[in-house]
Design an enzyme around this catalytic site. Structure first.
Site, PDB file in Angstrom:
ATOM      1  N   GLU A 104       0.851  -1.192   0.000  1.00 52.85           N
ATOM      2  CA  GLU A 104       0.000   0.000   0.000  1.00 52.85           C
ATOM      3  C   GLU A 104       0.886   1.241   0.000  1.00 52.85           C
ATOM      4  OE1 GLU A 104      -1.987  -0.334   3.748  1.00 52.85           O
ATOM      5  OE2 GLU A 104      -3.108  -2.110   3.151  1.00 52.85           O
ATOM      6  N   LYS A 122       2.212   4.649   1.701  1.00 58.73           N
ATOM      7  CA  LYS A 122       2.313   5.160   3.073  1.00 58.73           C
ATOM      8  C   LYS A 122       1.959   6.638   3.026  1.00 58.73           C
ATOM      9  CE  LYS A 122       5.145   4.865   7.196  1.00 58.73           C
ATOM     10  NZ  LYS A 122       5.017   6.223   7.684  1.00 58.73           N
ATOM     11  N   ASP A 168       1.267  10.354   4.240  1.00 57.14           N
ATOM     12  CA  ASP A 168       1.921  11.211   5.213  1.00 57.14           C
ATOM     13  C   ASP A 168       0.887  12.086   5.922  1.00 57.14           C
ATOM     14  OD1 ASP A 168       4.093  12.039   6.540  1.00 57.14           O
ATOM     15  OD2 ASP A 168       4.962  13.227   4.917  1.00 57.14           O
ATOM     16  N   TYR A 218      -6.839   1.643   6.502  1.00 55.45           N
ATOM     17  CA  TYR A 218      -5.886   0.609   6.105  1.00 55.45           C
ATOM     18  C   TYR A 218      -5.590  -0.469   7.146  1.00 55.45           C
ATOM     19  CZ  TYR A 218      -3.016   4.065   8.560  1.00 55.45           C
ATOM     20  OH  TYR A 218      -2.541   4.952   9.473  1.00 55.45           O
ATOM     21  N   LYS A 266      10.240   2.848   2.577  1.00 58.06           N
ATOM     22  CA  LYS A 266      10.131   4.286   2.314  1.00 58.06           C
ATOM     23  C   LYS A 266      10.852   4.685   1.032  1.00 58.06           C
ATOM     24  CE  LYS A 266       9.512   6.206   6.740  1.00 58.06           C
ATOM     25  NZ  LYS A 266       9.788   7.507   7.203  1.00 58.06           N
ATOM     26  N   CYS A 286      43.726  34.065  -3.357  1.00 59.41           N
ATOM     27  CA  CYS A 286      43.304  32.791  -3.931  1.00 59.41           C
ATOM     28  C   CYS A 286      43.914  31.636  -3.133  1.00 59.41           C
ATOM     29  CB  CYS A 286      43.748  32.708  -5.390  1.00 59.41           C
ATOM     30  SG  CYS A 286      43.443  31.086  -6.125  1.00 59.41           S
ATOM     31  N   CYS A 313      46.550  29.775  -5.789  1.00 57.72           N
ATOM     32  CA  CYS A 313      47.783  30.377  -6.295  1.00 57.72           C
ATOM     33  C   CYS A 313      48.278  31.556  -5.454  1.00 57.72           C
ATOM     34  CB  CYS A 313      47.614  30.806  -7.754  1.00 57.72           C
ATOM     35  SG  CYS A 313      46.548  32.242  -7.943  1.00 57.72           S
ATOM     36  N   CYS A 353      39.617  34.965  -8.504  1.00 59.28           N
ATOM     37  CA  CYS A 353      41.066  35.032  -8.549  1.00 59.28           C
ATOM     38  C   CYS A 353      41.423  35.700  -9.884  1.00 59.28           C
ATOM     39  CB  CYS A 353      41.617  33.605  -8.495  1.00 59.28           C
ATOM     40  SG  CYS A 353      43.316  33.461  -9.021  1.00 59.28           S
ATOM     41  N   CYS A 403      46.298  30.656 -12.887  1.00 56.50           N
ATOM     42  CA  CYS A 403      46.105  29.935 -11.620  1.00 56.50           C
ATOM     43  C   CYS A 403      45.843  28.469 -11.957  1.00 56.50           C
ATOM     44  CB  CYS A 403      44.919  30.543 -10.886  1.00 56.50           C
ATOM     45  SG  CYS A 403      44.374  29.598  -9.462  1.00 56.50           S
TER      46      CYS A 403
HETATM   47  S1  IVH Z   1      -0.325   0.213   8.924  1.00 56.94           S
HETATM   48  C1  IVH Z   1       0.839  -1.925  12.652  1.00 56.94           C
HETATM   49  N1  IVH Z   1      -0.633   1.322   6.593  1.00 56.94           N
HETATM   50  O1  IVH Z   1       2.513   4.983   9.257  1.00 56.94           O
HETATM   51  C2  IVH Z   1       0.668  -1.232  11.385  1.00 56.94           C
HETATM   52  N2  IVH Z   1       0.229   2.657   8.369  1.00 56.94           N
HETATM   53  O2  IVH Z   1       4.833   4.080  11.107  1.00 56.94           O
HETATM   54  C3  IVH Z   1      -0.150  -0.026  11.532  1.00 56.94           C
HETATM   55  N3  IVH Z   1       0.691   4.969   7.737  1.00 56.94           N
HETATM   56  O3  IVH Z   1       1.161   5.110  12.466  1.00 56.94           O
HETATM   57  C4  IVH Z   1       0.011   0.923  10.464  1.00 56.94           C
HETATM   58  N4  IVH Z   1       0.014   4.809   5.644  1.00 56.94           N
HETATM   59  O4  IVH Z   1       0.234   6.701  10.682  1.00 56.94           O
HETATM   60  C5  IVH Z   1      -0.230   1.496   7.860  1.00 56.94           C
HETATM   61  N5  IVH Z   1      -0.997   2.187   4.468  1.00 56.94           N
HETATM   62  C6  IVH Z   1      -0.601   2.353   5.733  1.00 56.94           C
HETATM   63  C7  IVH Z   1      -0.133   3.590   6.214  1.00 56.94           C
HETATM   64  C8  IVH Z   1       0.292   3.703   7.534  1.00 56.94           C
HETATM   65  C9  IVH Z   1       0.502   5.615   6.584  1.00 56.94           C
HETATM   66  C10 IVH Z   1       1.268   5.579   8.954  1.00 56.94           C
HETATM   67  C11 IVH Z   1       0.432   5.413  10.194  1.00 56.94           C
HETATM   68  C12 IVH Z   1       1.296   4.655  11.149  1.00 56.94           C
HETATM   69  C13 IVH Z   1       2.656   4.893  10.645  1.00 56.94           C
HETATM   70  C14 IVH Z   1       3.536   3.719  11.003  1.00 56.94           C
END
Ligand code: IVH
Length: 671
Positions: A114, A116, A118, A229, A317, A411, A414, A429, A434
């Protein structure tokens, strides 16, 4: 309407409005117009006002924000909300996979990958299908009750969607990420700038600041969203895999991220990771990597957790382009134009897989502007091939032992004095002899985009200049193999390779030749313009300022610099020496394909180049080459001791040319 009818009507309206919220905010696929939606909302509002006994905290009318709270109450999570261990490289993912398989004693595992997101993690609790509690992750064990605020997010269902295919659990704990889209973030900051409020540093801070408001009407005014998720506790439903759980979430009406894929092998994981990375900038919200999860829930349970991360998942990441490090020293480099550039010597730091030890500080004004001192903790960025750069100082980490930096008056190479012309940020310079400038000019001349002399790198140039073997670019064309072989770490073979590379560089397109000269203010683009405008180097050398200024994009500064360069007796001598040594400028511009549509066959040995080089040359002009003589061939280039191909060409009546005629063709003068 009697009471029961009113109650029924209210409930119908609520269900209908929630369904349209779902169509609009979750599926992004509304089925009614805004005005129809408003009409339903107004009807519900007036019924609720007239009959307050039917008010409900989960009514869609309650999504606009409620009375401000004094403080948030604490929520203890039934199951702790864990965090994820990070993998920073493909190898660490491979290790993760090995570990998982070993612990489970199996040889194949399905994973779900999936994005991640932010943002910030929250937990939503549904009892018998009704949203009853929403909380922040907090420290993982206890968080804050932000139910009121989460209700303002329209993509969070107030009640689970009921379809015949999925049962409604007695208790359902769903976890997800609250985030703010990039566009929404920018819009919010623009507004805050206008009203003089402090702007948020990034979408994550904006999302987190918005969700942790005691006044939920403020949260309601911020455009937040969610992707779900993960699960907490679920009772009353049997689910076997993570992918199946995500499917349930969809059916219950939650927003699940579309860039999710079930993978049967590591190859598939890497493929999807690379895909996500390639579209990262097109995704309308920020992601900082991917999350890889073991698909089977029984496997997840068997794997358990270590400290506070599950053993069944890992965050893979994206490379960070920013890292923190310390400036150990500031040194000064001298470039080919004599420019003095301060350079930060860093505590080596790995930025996205590359160890960075130096970062440019540009010039003294930049150092002042960013308030950089020796000993500072700093954030350094690296993007692609670009030179690493110091972004900012971490002021909070200053100890008082940092030292200010002062630019030298002489410089560092030189010892000659340096000047900083009025209005310029750069000290230079003044000594054109040089060694640093000489080396810089030669390295630039030999660089890939200029004369492209393979193997003539910094270390070699240092030696050649320091020993007085080379002092200007034309000297390169008089180098002998013996001279090179006498240098440190220079085997016979490498010496020959360099001699060959220099020999090969004798023919380069006009624009690249101009660029290679390193005339101030004449970069690749201006070189291209000059090559287009002048028929040969001789006419460029005689060009007058006003004539140069007639070329669009060339201003007085550039024109003056070009005239001065060619007026300089030394530069003219250097050019003469290059031409004497056999440097021949190609007057066909790169990118032109004058030979498009023609096919060449080479046979026999050529005198001035290898067959491979000859092939590359015509190919770069758009022609094709073939190894056999056939109907489509236009030219057969016959070298010495040409064999059967020549006979065949004669028989077929194909044009046969010798090496000289061939050279004329590639110089743009067809025979
Ligand atoms: S799973 C035990 N899935 O990342 C697993 N986390 O460092 C629980 N996050 O606290 C998290 N996207 O805030 C999961 N697709 C995703 C995510 C995700 C972002 C964040 C979440 C979590 C942190 C883990």
């Amino acid at each position: 309407m009697d009471k029961t009818e009113i109650k029924e009507r209210i409930e119908r309206l609520r269900a209908e409005i929630e369904y349209h919220n779902y169509r609009y905010y979750v599926l992004d696929d509304p089925v009614i117009s805004d005005s129809e939606y408003d009409r339903l909302m107004r009807e519900l509002e007036s019924l609720e006002t007239e009959h307050p006994e039917f008010l409900s905290p989960n009514s869609p009318t309650q999504r606009v924000g409620a009375k401000p709270l004094e403080e948030f109450s604490t929520v203890t999570h039934t199951i702790p909300m864990l965090s994820l261990a990070n993998a920073m490289s493909a190898q660490e993912v491979v290790d993760f996979d090995k570990r998982v398989k070993k612990l489970l004693g199996v040889s194949q595992i399905d994973y779900v990958i999936e994005v991640k997101i932010d943002g910030l993690a929250v937990e939503l609790v549904y009892i018998n299908g009704e949203f009853t509690l929403g909380s922040t992750r907090g420290d993982g064990f206890t968080g804050e009750d932000i139910t009121q605020n989460l209700k303002t997010i329209r993509s969070i269902p107030m009640r689970l969607l009921e379809t015949d295919k999925v049962p409604i659990p007695e208790r359902l704990e769903v976890r997800g990420e609250i985030y703010m889209g990039r566009k929404e973030f920018e819009e919010l900051n623009r507004k805050r700038e206008v009203t003089g409020e402090p702007v948020f540093a990034n979408p994550r801070n904006a999302a987190s600041g918005s969700v942790r408001q005691l006044d939920s009407r403020i949260t309601a005014s911020r455009k937040l969203n969610i992707f779900c998720y993960a699960m907490g506790q679920i009772t009353g439903v049997e689910i076997a895999t993570h992918i199946e759980f995500l499917e349930y979430l969809r059916k219950w009406g939650f927003r699940v991220n579309p860039y999710t894929r079930l993978c049967h092998s590591l190859e598939e994981i890497f493929e999807h990771y690379n895909y996500i990375k390639s579209i990262r900038d097109e995704i309308p919200y920020e992601i900082d990597g991917t999350v890889i999860k073991v698909n089977r829930l029984d496997y997840q349970a068997m794997l358990g957790q270590v400290s506070r991360s599950p053993r069944w998942a890992i965050a893979y990441k994206f490379e960070s382009h920013e890292e923190e490090t310390v400036i150990k020293d500031i040194i000064v480099g001298v470039g080919r134009t004599g420019a003095l550039t301060p350079v930060a010597v860093l505590e080596p730091v790995n930025i996205g897989g590359v160890v960075v030890e130096r970062a440019t500080l540009h010039n003294e004004d930049e150092i002042k502007r960013k308030d950089i001192m020796i000993g500072d903790h700093v954030i350094v960025t690296r993007a692609g091939d670009v030179i690493p750069e110091v972004v900012r100082v971490l002021n909070e980490k200053r100890t008082g032992s940092e030292m200010p930096f002062v630019m030298p008056d002489t410089c560092p190479v030189c010892g000659e004095h340096v000047v900083r012309p009025e209005g310029e940020a750069i000290r230079r310079c003044v000594n054109i002899n040089c060694p640093a400038q000489i080396k810089g000019r030669i390295i630039h001349f030999a660089s890939k985009r200029a004369m492209d002399i393979d193997g003539l790198g910094e270390k070699l140039v240092d030696q050649l200049v320091d020993r007085g073997i080379v002092s200007q670019v034309s000297d390169l064309y008089y180098l002998t193999k013996e001279q090179l072989a006498g240098l440190e770490r220079m085997a016979d073979k490498s010496a020959q390779n360099i001699i060959d590379a220099i020999e090969n560089s004798k023919r380069r397109p006009f624009n690249r030749f101009i660029y290679a000269l390193g005339i101030r203010h004449v970069g690749e683009h201006i070189s291209g313009l000059l090559a287009e405008h002048y028929k040969d180097i001789e006419s460029l050398m005689e060009a007058k300022e006003d004539e140069l200024m007639n070329i669009p994009e060339i201003g007085p500064e550039v024109a003056n610099s070009i005239v001065l360069f060619f007026q300089d007796e030394k530069n003219r001598k250097t050019m003469e020496k290059m031409i004497d040594a056999g440097v021949e400028i190609e007057y066909v511009r790169e990118g032109d394909r004058p030979l498009e549509g023609t096919v060449f066959v080479f046979t026999g040995a050529l005198k001035t180049m290898t067959r491979d080089d000859a092939k590359k040359m015509v190919e770069s002009l758009g022609a094709k080459t073939s190894n056999s003589v056939g109907k489509k061939v236009n030219f057969v280039v016959a070298g010495e001791e040409a064999g059967s191909k020549l006979d065949k060409a004669r028989q077929m009546g194909i044009k046969i040319i010798d090496e000289d005629e061939f050279l004329q063709i590639i110089r743009g003068r067809r025979p």
